[in-house]
Design a protein around this motif. Structure first.
Motif, mmCIF file in Angstrom:
data_model
loop_
_atom_site.group_PDB
_atom_site.id
_atom_site.type_symbol
_atom_site.label_atom_id
_atom_site.label_comp_id
_atom_site.label_asym_id
_atom_site.label_seq_id
_atom_site.Cartn_x
_atom_site.Cartn_y
_atom_site.Cartn_z
ATOM 1 N N GLY A 189 -4.806 30.679 68.697
ATOM 2 C CA GLY A 189 -5.846 29.681 68.481
ATOM 3 C C GLY A 189 -5.639 28.457 69.360
ATOM 4 N N GLY A 192 -6.457 29.380 72.906
ATOM 5 C CA GLY A 192 -7.890 29.482 73.083
ATOM 6 C C GLY A 192 -8.564 28.127 73.188
ATOM 7 N N LEU A 193 -8.159 27.184 72.343
ATOM 8 C CA LEU A 193 -8.739 25.848 72.377
ATOM 9 C C LEU A 193 -8.376 25.115 73.664
ATOM 10 C CD1 LEU A 193 -8.157 24.728 68.682
ATOM 11 C CD2 LEU A 193 -10.329 25.382 69.753
ATOM 12 N N GLY A 196 -10.428 26.321 76.365
ATOM 13 C CA GLY A 196 -11.842 26.070 76.181
ATOM 14 C C GLY A 196 -12.657 27.313 75.896
ATOM 15 N N SER A 197 -12.008 28.351 75.328
ATOM 16 C CA SER A 197 -12.687 29.617 75.038
ATOM 17 C C SER A 197 -12.984 29.713 73.549
ATOM 18 C CB SER A 197 -11.812 30.805 75.476
ATOM 19 O OG SER A 197 -12.377 32.032 75.046
ATOM 20 N N ILE A 198 -14.263 29.678 73.211
ATOM 21 C CA ILE A 198 -14.661 29.779 71.817
ATOM 22 C C ILE A 198 -14.348 31.162 71.254
ATOM 23 C CG2 ILE A 198 -17.013 30.436 72.464
ATOM 24 C CD1 ILE A 198 -15.891 28.436 69.348
ATOM 25 N N TRP A 199 -14.423 32.196 72.115
ATOM 26 C CA TRP A 199 -14.182 33.552 71.635
ATOM 27 C C TRP A 199 -12.711 33.781 71.324
ATOM 28 C CZ3 TRP A 199 -17.935 35.827 69.562
ATOM 29 C CH2 TRP A 199 -19.241 35.666 70.037
ATOM 30 N N TRP A 200 -11.825 33.188 72.109
ATOM 31 C CA TRP A 200 -10.403 33.281 71.794
ATOM 32 C C TRP A 200 -10.114 32.587 70.467
ATOM 33 C CZ3 TRP A 200 -5.982 35.470 73.802
ATOM 34 C CH2 TRP A 200 -6.136 36.176 75.002
ATOM 35 N N ALA A 201 -10.781 31.461 70.240
ATOM 36 C CA ALA A 201 -10.585 30.729 68.988
ATOM 37 C C ALA A 201 -11.094 31.545 67.803
ATOM 38 C CB ALA A 201 -11.301 29.383 69.059
ATOM 39 N N ILE A 202 -12.258 32.193 67.972
ATOM 40 C CA ILE A 202 -12.808 33.027 66.901
ATOM 41 C C ILE A 202 -11.896 34.207 66.624
ATOM 42 C CG2 ILE A 202 -14.701 34.579 66.299
ATOM 43 C CD1 ILE A 202 -16.575 32.683 67.790
#
Length: 243
Positions: A189, A192-193, A196-202
């Protein structure tokens, strides 16, 4: 995962479903794939081929589970990859084989796709065909590498649990693998943050939530065993993210 799905087909007694959210994400990502090619159809074909690889991977889990006497009758494809709902016998070896068979499919595909990529590069260098097989070979390797991360409930994390099952037993192995998964989910997480990847965070949130569920399940099994009440764990669902 059991709602909002569309039944695609049935093979070897296994129902394959597609989650409706797949179409929403596909509409966004296919445009990026199309830009890699002169002909847009190759971009669409590449995106679909990734999920064919994911589907074969999930069938590896399901068929291996059945081979050892377990139950596996449902596969769901969704934007982050695929999920095979498998319930192998409660034995370390049966569990380990049911999980390891998925990544083994990607290992087998490595030389196959690699050969096609080399042939395409040699005969049609720079063409859409060459780009297609180059990308597909690379993405198969990425799927394999990512799934082997020791983060529960990724295949790598579940393989760790299977190996720990031999010396420590069913419950302690689940507890340890889940703890590693919680830490891994937090790390993914943060990465990902930062990227700047929203999909990695999800994806990280999803993995963290599944690891938390595993941790709670292990606690419940420990408490039940102290009271002399056996509790059967829920079916495992090996996660196979797609890039």
């Amino acid at each position: 995962m059991r709602s909002g799905t569309i039944r695609l087909f049935r093979f070897a007694g296994i129902e394959v479903y597609l989650h409706f959210s797949w179409f929403l994400v596909a509409a966004i990502y296919i445009s990026g794939y199309i830009r890699r090619y002169e002909s847009p159809i190759w971009g669409v074909l590449e995106y679909l081929s990734i999920f064919v690889i994911v589907l074969i991977h999930e069938f590896g889990h399901a068929l291996a589970c059945r081979q050892v006497g377990g139950v596996a009758n449902r596969i769901v494809l969704w934007p982050l990859g695929g999920i095979a709902f498998v319930n192998p016998p409660r034995r370390a070896g049966a569990y380990l084989w049911s999980i390891a068979a998925g990544p083994l499919v990607n290992v087998i595909l490595l030389p196959v796709l690699g050969l096609f990529s080399l042939l395409a590069q040699a005969s049609l260098p720079g063409s859409d065909v060459a780009v297609f097989f180059r990308d597909l070979n690379f993405l198969n390797a990425v799927i394999l590498a990512f799934n082997l991360l020791p983060v529960f409930p990724l295949d790598g994390g579940q393989i760790v649990r299977g190996l720990l099952w031999f010396p420590f037993g069913e419950v302690r192995s689940l507890q340890t693998a889940s703890a590693i998964g919680l830490v891994g989910g937090v790390i993914l997480g943060i990465v990902g943050l930062m990227a700047g990847s929203i999909w990695w965070a999800i994806l990280a949130f999803f993995l963290f939530s599944r690891a938390w569920y595993g941790w709670q399940q292990a606690k419940a099994m420990i408490a039940a065993s102290k009271m002399g009440i056996p509790i059967a764990p829920s079916p495992n669902a090996p996660q196979n993210p797609a890039p």
